[in-house]
Design an enzyme around this catalytic site. Sequence first.
Site, PDB file in Angstrom:
ATOM      1  CB  VAL A  50      -0.978  -0.019   1.202  1.00 42.32           C
ATOM      2  CG1 VAL A  50      -1.711   1.291   1.340  1.00 42.32           C
ATOM      3  CG2 VAL A  50      -1.979  -1.158   1.046  1.00 42.32           C
ATOM      4  CD  GLU A  51       2.618   1.049   3.544  1.00 40.35           C
ATOM      5  OE1 GLU A  51       1.626   1.215   4.282  1.00 40.35           O
ATOM      6  OE2 GLU A  51       2.986  -0.083   3.147  1.00 40.35           O
ATOM      7  CB  ALA A  73       4.744 -10.654  -3.249  1.00 39.14           C
ATOM      8  CB  VAL A  74      -0.812  -8.433  -2.845  1.00 39.48           C
ATOM      9  CG1 VAL A  74      -2.038  -8.436  -1.945  1.00 39.48           C
ATOM     10  CG2 VAL A  74      -0.142  -7.058  -2.841  1.00 39.48           C
ATOM     11  CG  HIS A  81      -5.880  -6.670   4.080  1.00 32.09           C
ATOM     12  ND1 HIS A  81      -4.571  -6.978   3.799  1.00 32.09           N
ATOM     13  CD2 HIS A  81      -5.888  -5.381   4.496  1.00 32.09           C
ATOM     14  CE1 HIS A  81      -3.815  -5.923   4.037  1.00 32.09           C
ATOM     15  NE2 HIS A  81      -4.591  -4.940   4.460  1.00 32.09           N
ATOM     16  NE  ARG A 120       2.109 -16.340 -11.880  1.00 31.60           N
ATOM     17  CZ  ARG A 120       1.695 -17.591 -11.637  1.00 31.60           C
ATOM     18  NH1 ARG A 120       2.203 -18.282 -10.627  1.00 31.60           N
ATOM     19  NH2 ARG A 120       0.786 -18.156 -12.401  1.00 31.60           N
TER      20      ARG A 120
END
Length: 151
Positions: A50-51, A73-74, A81, A120
Amino acid sequence: MTESSFKLAIVVSQFNRAVTEKLLNGVLQRLTELGVQANQIKTVWVPGAVEIPLLAKRLAKSKHYQAVVCLGAVIRGETDHYNYVCQQVSFGCQQVALEYEVPIIFGVLTTTTKEQAFARAGGERGNKGADWADAAVSMIKLMKEIEITDE
């Protein structure tokens, strides 16, 4: 414009660092192969995905960098969330690119599992970092080719 005549920045999320370090290595290795020197690259670490857009904006606004590669990497968890983070980061990066006319390369993996992320980031699916390095160099050249002068 040659690869030795521009500067670029890389913003990297510390969250899921085991993945993002591999992505960063993929970017740096490919840039080296393309002839980009270490002194042309600034790497900045941020706490989480998010930053990323805020630092990308600061770097783009400085006009010192011809592109910013954003790495993160989310990985989906049990709550919503993941959806909010993915949306905020992708939208934020796109807004920065459009506002400052600096290529912001969206190198944020959005995966369902850690295994997909590692695949990946140097695993069986290659290292997407190399692809994002190629995209950054390509966009820098295109932006220079289609440069608009203020009249």
